[in-house]
Motif scaffolding. Sequence first.
Motif, PDB file in Angstrom:
ATOM      1  N   PHE A 241     -11.450 -19.511 -29.580  1.00 52.61           N
ATOM      2  CA  PHE A 241     -10.425 -18.555 -29.179  1.00 52.61           C
ATOM      3  C   PHE A 241     -11.089 -17.208 -28.926  1.00 52.61           C
ATOM      4  CE2 PHE A 241      -8.339 -21.713 -31.769  1.00 52.61           C
ATOM      5  CZ  PHE A 241      -7.132 -21.950 -31.115  1.00 52.61           C
ATOM      6  N   TYR A 248     -15.185 -13.740 -30.625  1.00 52.98           N
ATOM      7  CA  TYR A 248     -14.422 -14.979 -30.524  1.00 52.98           C
ATOM      8  C   TYR A 248     -14.371 -15.638 -31.897  1.00 52.98           C
ATOM      9  CZ  TYR A 248     -18.995 -17.235 -30.537  1.00 52.98           C
ATOM     10  OH  TYR A 248     -20.256 -17.658 -30.889  1.00 52.98           O
ATOM     11  N   TYR A 254      -7.196 -27.943 -34.299  1.00 51.46           N
ATOM     12  CA  TYR A 254      -6.194 -27.311 -33.443  1.00 51.46           C
ATOM     13  C   TYR A 254      -5.276 -28.365 -32.852  1.00 51.46           C
ATOM     14  CZ  TYR A 254      -4.148 -24.081 -30.028  1.00 51.46           C
ATOM     15  OH  TYR A 254      -3.286 -23.302 -29.308  1.00 51.46           O
ATOM     16  N   LEU A 295      -5.732 -13.987 -34.811  1.00 54.28           N
ATOM     17  CA  LEU A 295      -5.289 -15.236 -34.183  1.00 54.28           C
ATOM     18  C   LEU A 295      -3.767 -15.320 -34.144  1.00 54.28           C
ATOM     19  CD1 LEU A 295      -7.861 -17.683 -35.794  1.00 54.28           C
ATOM     20  CD2 LEU A 295      -7.683 -17.156 -33.358  1.00 54.28           C
ATOM     21  N   GLU A 300      -0.961 -17.852 -32.269  1.00 52.31           N
ATOM     22  CA  GLU A 300      -1.383 -19.101 -32.905  1.00 52.31           C
ATOM     23  C   GLU A 300      -0.951 -19.126 -34.372  1.00 52.31           C
ATOM     24  OE1 GLU A 300      -2.590 -21.175 -30.874  1.00 52.31           O
ATOM     25  OE2 GLU A 300      -3.222 -19.870 -29.239  1.00 52.31           O
TER      26      GLU A 300
END
Length: 329
Positions: A241, A248, A254, A295, A300
């Motif tokens: 991500f 990142y 996931y 995140l 997410e």
Amino acid sequence: MSALHELTDLAATRAGLIPASDLAAIGWHPSTVQRLVAGGALVTVRRGVYAAASDWASASRDERYRLLVRATAMISREETVFSHASAAVMHGLGRPGAWPKVVHVLHPDATGGRRRGPTVLHRGPPDPDTLVIDGVRVTSLERTLVDMAVAAPAETSVAMLDIAVRRINDDRSSVARPDEVEELRAGLLTLLGELDPPRWARRARASIEFADPLAESVGESLSRVRIARLGFVVPELQVRFEPVLGSYAHADFYWRGIRRIGEFDGKVKYTRSRLTEGVDVAEIVYQEKLREDALRRLGEGVTRWPWAVLRNGSEFSSLLLEAGVPRAR
């Protein structure tokens, strides 16, 4: 020189092991050795082979089992080929549970997994590709993986298979290529067919096919097996991500359809990772919190689980249901 210094020096010459013959060679009487064992300065690894108590105390469970295998090889009076879990530990494979208290060897006259004292004898075709690791003759990596896939539950064998496919090219900084993984997998399945085990062949095949080089720890491997066993959709692994805190982030698991990240929180992640070596644990945990918040801002969801939850099937199932993880069809 004190007795403790002598023990330390002797242990260093044999990578942590002290055979009784070495103690006798420097003039130690058996009664002296027994007093040191009773007093806690020496630990009996295998009858006739010892370790300094300080070395034993600092050894991991993998290292302790490796010492047991090496001690057994040291006192063996015949050419011995160690197999199954004993070969696995010498190959550097890990497992989520404890190592056995016995050693495993191939023996042409064995009937199944027959036990002889602290040794389990396995009957089976000889392995033409044995090798010696730290003085111990063991079955090849491929034979060891197939033997464990047959003899052990998926929780154990998949963890070992994941490690093997992850390190195919011996470069811990890069993931094995798909063609390398499939070549190893095909070889393992071929060997499984050649050995033609009377039991558990289907389980072994399933474990071999399930192996994935993207699983980065024993805890992640066990998580994958438990997720599948409980009937949930198996997630993608190590999804990247960005941007996250100017850089990142990678997620252990996931589920793309529900935008849900799964993270296994084993202690190893915080204390032994190559990426975090030398960094204060509290700082690592703090950075993990910042990463998780970032995140979430991307939309997410994040669900974490520790060892205790992972090992409890009902708790882990409830956690996944609460996170909205879909059932496999």
